[in-house]
Design a protein around this motif. Structure first.
Motif, short mmCIF file in Angstrom:
data_model
loop_
_atom_site.label_atom_id
_atom_site.label_comp_id
_atom_site.label_asym_id
_atom_site.label_seq_id
_atom_site.Cartn_x
_atom_site.Cartn_y
_atom_site.Cartn_z
N ALA A 76 0.81 -1.29 0.20
CA ALA A 76 0.04 -0.12 0.06
C ALA A 76 0.71 1.18 0.11
O ALA A 76 2.09 1.26 0.64
CB ALA A 76 -1.00 0.16 1.44
N PRO A 129 0.81 8.74 0.94
CA PRO A 129 -0.57 8.87 0.56
C PRO A 129 -0.63 9.17 -0.93
O PRO A 129 0.19 10.59 -1.27
CB PRO A 129 -1.27 9.73 1.26
CG PRO A 129 -0.40 10.64 2.03
CD PRO A 129 0.72 9.78 2.27
N MET A 151 -6.17 11.41 -2.23
CA MET A 151 -6.64 10.40 -1.31
C MET A 151 -7.78 10.94 -0.75
O MET A 151 -7.91 11.94 -0.13
CB MET A 151 -5.49 10.06 -0.25
CG MET A 151 -5.96 9.09 0.66
SD MET A 151 -5.99 7.40 -0.06
CE MET A 151 -4.94 6.42 0.86
N ILE A 186 -15.04 3.78 -4.07
CA ILE A 186 -13.55 4.17 -5.02
C ILE A 186 -13.83 4.60 -6.26
O ILE A 186 -13.35 5.48 -6.86
CB ILE A 186 -12.53 3.33 -4.63
CG1 ILE A 186 -11.09 3.72 -4.95
CG2 ILE A 186 -12.81 1.89 -5.39
CD1 ILE A 186 -10.37 2.94 -4.40
N ARG A 244 -15.13 0.52 -1.80
CA ARG A 244 -13.43 0.62 -1.52
C ARG A 244 -13.09 -0.73 -0.69
O ARG A 244 -14.04 -0.89 0.23
CB ARG A 244 -13.22 1.80 -0.55
CG ARG A 244 -11.70 2.06 -0.29
CD ARG A 244 -11.61 3.35 0.75
NE ARG A 244 -12.20 4.50 -0.13
CZ ARG A 244 -11.49 4.92 -0.83
NH1 ARG A 244 -10.42 4.75 -1.16
NH2 ARG A 244 -12.02 6.33 -1.52
N ASN A 271 -12.62 8.31 -6.49
CA ASN A 271 -12.15 9.00 -5.49
C ASN A 271 -12.89 10.41 -5.45
O ASN A 271 -12.74 11.24 -4.95
CB ASN A 271 -10.72 9.30 -5.11
CG ASN A 271 -10.05 8.16 -4.51
OD1 ASN A 271 -10.87 7.30 -3.66
ND2 ASN A 271 -8.83 7.92 -4.67
N GLY A 318 -3.70 6.65 -8.90
CA GLY A 318 -3.83 5.38 -8.35
C GLY A 318 -4.68 4.28 -9.02
O GLY A 318 -5.28 3.58 -8.17
N ARG A 346 1.77 1.91 -6.93
CA ARG A 346 1.40 2.20 -5.87
C ARG A 346 -0.14 2.60 -5.80
O ARG A 346 -0.56 3.72 -5.70
CB ARG A 346 2.05 3.48 -5.14
CG ARG A 346 3.39 3.23 -4.39
CD ARG A 346 3.63 4.25 -3.67
NE ARG A 346 5.06 4.15 -3.50
CZ ARG A 346 5.85 3.47 -2.42
NH1 ARG A 346 4.75 2.75 -1.55
NH2 ARG A 346 7.02 3.48 -2.03
N GLN A 383 -4.37 2.42 -5.73
CA GLN A 383 -5.52 2.30 -4.90
C GLN A 383 -6.46 1.39 -5.46
O GLN A 383 -7.18 0.67 -4.51
CB GLN A 383 -6.09 3.57 -4.49
CG GLN A 383 -5.39 4.74 -3.90
CD GLN A 383 -6.07 5.77 -3.81
OE1 GLN A 383 -7.17 5.92 -3.32
NE2 GLN A 383 -5.39 6.92 -3.88
N GLY A 391 -5.06 -3.25 1.46
CA GLY A 391 -5.84 -2.10 1.17
C GLY A 391 -6.14 -1.69 0.06
O GLY A 391 -6.53 -0.46 -0.38
N ILE A 392 -5.70 -2.42 -0.91
CA ILE A 392 -6.24 -2.06 -2.52
C ILE A 392 -7.43 -2.68 -3.00
O ILE A 392 -7.39 -3.97 -2.63
CB ILE A 392 -4.99 -2.63 -3.37
CG1 ILE A 392 -3.67 -1.92 -2.83
CG2 ILE A 392 -5.11 -2.46 -4.63
CD1 ILE A 392 -2.19 -2.50 -3.32
N THR A 393 -8.20 -1.83 -3.52
CA THR A 393 -9.31 -2.71 -4.11
C THR A 393 -9.14 -3.27 -5.30
O THR A 393 -8.11 -2.74 -6.25
CB THR A 393 -10.34 -1.41 -4.27
OG1 THR A 393 -10.42 -0.72 -3.07
CG2 THR A 393 -11.62 -1.84 -4.76
#
Lengths: 406, 270
Positions: B4, B8, B12, B20, B45, B80, B96, B186, B188, B218-220
């Motif tokens: 993750a 950030p 974010m 998300i 998310r 986001n 992301g 990296r 999301q 923590g990644i969707t």
């Protein structure tokens, strides 16, 4: 085809051995020993030989720059000589009396060291200018556009005669002077070693060239192994994937183009200073192609290979081929075929015949080299894998054929 | 190890935000052909969301619309809380969103390690000057890049092949390398386009474990997949596309019983 197969096997290098350190060592030692050899072997008359290698250095510089564009980023640039011309003309404008005869009416004499870098930046700016609208094109289309640019630039210099004296070119460019800080306190009356020292001896040009090349090789190698270098290779391998991984492909291609152009402009300024003359005839399509041949033949993407390729092609085109006619006469006489030397009826004499055939011979040399060593003389590891794979497949097919016919 | 974002990533959103990714009335036309027709759904998310449908249903086209490869003709792609329809692929990556490709698209003649290093391009910022002169800053960054690339190769289990050319890896290793490369940006949100295609049952199990590991970071995960065992096994929600239209949306239990889905897959009368 048996011959080629055997030759390729003999020539194939072991992929586990990295030849680059060895090649760099040989090149460095060679560069130091060459002037000594040149002077000794000619009994002190070696200036010509040294001058020739300094000229070859200009081509090496060009090839290293084009290698960034073609070898690293995979963008085929067929008009590379245009930037070479821009660099050379920048030097001519900024370091000669020429501006007196232009609408400007006043001569500009900037020092060589400064103009070298102005040439670099001017060429890079033109690289950006050409690249910005065209780098969205891919492969063949980009090649055609750069080809057009390469044709346009020398013509502009040729036809903009108010500023460039047209076909006559610009002559009597300033000779480089040592930078001020080198003419320091030691150049007083008693010790006037370098007072207003003008660089006119071939040896001085040679030393400068070798130093510049050394610096350039280090810098380009740094780039190759950096974040930027990896992004170039990623774009070369797969543009869509590179973009999806966050590489701004347009910008990174533009950067490769500008850096390639910068090298060319740098080399152009040096070339102008050394030759003391620029003319639109010196920057034609042949120049672009010759540089491309140098990097392909030497080993695209691999800097030592590119240097060796440049030296070889320079030697063949500028020394070997022009020297061929007298050599042919000599050899013919030696092996008892002296009858071929004088012209006789339709026969122009072996020397003249060789003169007429020189481009055929050049072509044959190129074709043979590429057949025997398709990956280039000193290939990058990448090209090596790419092509040895092809060769082994060829061999298996040939072997199978041989077996079935036997 | 952590995959993750340690710092950030930009934009974010507050953790309270539920979705998300929101696909809102997205349409993609190629000339007269409507590849994706007014499709809307939301990805929560932290979940595994699956997009399924017969071949040619427009799944990959939708992925391409989200990642900016083909911007949508109509509609909004809200990531986001921000509309990113029309963003360029490298911008989507920087925001992301990372992805893999249906037909593996690795940098074939670069080492596995270099492939993952390239993935970190948008999270590093050495300038040309730093690269040219190998400034201490650049050396430091290069070390970090290499360490992280090795970590990611270990994460997907192909660290032994770091120095091999991507094209010389086995098929399954190539799929894993693509995931490692995508994680290097990296993200999301990770889009996987048929990650289990051509896998043996054993490899499919390993893939599902890997997806769990990615989720734990923590990644969707948003994936396209044909293998129903994989889809039903790991996804919380499923969207079904057919001929560019969304025909069903819901949990695996709902989708399994949906008459239109069964028809789309098996033909009418089934």
């Amino acid at each position: 085809m048996m011959i080629f197969r055997t030759m390729r096997k003999v020539w194939a290098t072991d992929p586990r051995v990295d030849p680059n350190p060895l090649v760099y060592t040989i090149l460095t030692v060679g560069a130091i020993l060459y002037p000594v050899w040149a002077q000794i072997s000619t009994g002190g008359q070696g200036d010509f030989l040294i001058s020739v290698l300094a000229d070859a250095g200009v081509y090496i510089l060009l090839a290293i720059g084009l290698n960034v564009v073609v070898g690293f980023a995979g963008l085929l640039d067929l008009g590379y000589a245009a930037f070479f011309a821009i660099g050379a003309y920048t030097y001519a404008f900024l370091a000669s009396d020429h501006m007196v005869v232009t609408p400007l009416g006043e001569a500009i004499h900037l020092p060589f060291w400064i103009v070298l870098f102005i040439g670099l930046f001017v060429a890079a700016a033109f690289g950006l200018l050409l690249g910005a609208p065209t780098l969205r094109l891919r492969g063949d289309y980009l090649a055609i556009v750069t080809l057009g640019f390469g044709e346009i630039v020398p013509r502009v210099f040729k036809n903009l005669s108010v500023w460039t004296s047209g076909v006559n070119g610009i002559s009597a460019l300033d000779k480089p002077v040592l930078p001020l800080w080198l003419q320091g306190p030691w150049s007083g009356d008693s010790l006037e070693v370098v007072q207003n020292f003008k660089i006119i001896s071939p040896m001085a040009f040679y030393v400068i060239m070798v130093l510049l090349l050394g610096i350039c090789v280090v810098l380009v190698n740094n780039l190759r192994k950096s974040r930027v270098g990896r992004a170039w290779m990623a774009v070369r391998e797969d543009e869509v994937a590179a973009a999806a991984m966050g590489v701004n492909t347009v910008r990174i291609k533009l950067l490769a183009f500008a850096i390639g152009a910068a090298f060319s402009g740098f080399a152009g300024s040096f070339y102008g200073a050394k030759l003391s003359l620029v003319s639109p005839e010196n920057f034609g399509f042949t120049v672009s192609i010759t540089i491309l041949v140098m990097i392909v033949l030497g080993g695209m993407g691999n800097i030592p290979g590119v240097i060796i390729g440049s030296l070889l092609i320079y030697w063949v085109t500028f020394l070997f081929l022009p020297a061929l006619p007298p050599l042919a006469n000599e050899w013919a006489t030696k092996i008892g075929l002296g009858g071929l030397v004088p012209p006789n009826g339709d026969w122009p004499g072996i020397g003249e015949e060789m003169h007429r055939l020189q481009f055929l011979i050049f072509g044959i040399i190129l074709v043979l080299t590429m057949l025997l060593r398709p990956q280039g003389l000193i290939p990058s590891r990448v090209r090596q894998q790419e092509l040895t794979r092809g060769v082994t497949e060829d061999q298996t097919i040939e072997d199978v054929n041989a077996e079935t016919t036997a | 190890m952590t995959v993750a974002p340690s710092q950030p990533a930009p934009q974010m959103a507050p953790a309270s935000q539920d979705f998300i990714l929101k696909i809102e009335h997205v349409t993609k036309r190629f000339g007269g052909l409507v590849a994706v027709d007014d499709v809307s759904f939301d990805v929560k998310r932290g979940e595994v969301f699956a997009l399924i449908g017969p071949n040619g249903a427009g799944k990959t086209t939708l992925f391409n619309s989200i990642t900016g490869i083909f911007p949508p003709s109509d509609g909004r792609v809200v990531f986001n809380g921000r509309d990113i329809a029309g963003a360029k692929p490298h911008q989507a990556a920087a925001l992301g969103i990372a992805r893999t490709f249906q037909n593996i698209r690795l940098f074939e003649y670069m080492s596995a390690l270099d492939n993952v290093r390239v993935g970190q391009h948008c999270r590093t910022n050495s300038k040309l000057w730093d690269s040219l002169f190998k400034t201490p800053r650049e050396r430091q960054e290069e070390r970090t890049i290499t360490d992280r690339a090795m970590e990611l190769l270990t994460f997907v289990g192909i660290q032994a092949h770091a120095e091999n050319y991507a094209r010389n890896l086995a098929y399954g290793q190539q799929r894993r390398l693509e995931i490692a490369r995508a994680l290097a940006t990296r993200p999301q949100l990770l889009l996987l386009d048929e990650p289990a295609a051509g896998f043996t049952p054993q490899e499919k199990v390993e893939l599902m474990r890997l997806v769990d590991k990615i989720l734990a970071e923590g990644i969707t995960v948003f994936l396209i997949e044909h293998d129903m065992k994989v889809v039903m096994g790991i996804s919380r929600n499923i969207a079904v596309l057919d001929h560019g239209e969304l025909i069903a949306l819901g949990s695996p239990e709902v989708i399994r019983k949906d008459q239109r889905v069964i028809e789309a897959y098996l033909g009418k009368g089934a």
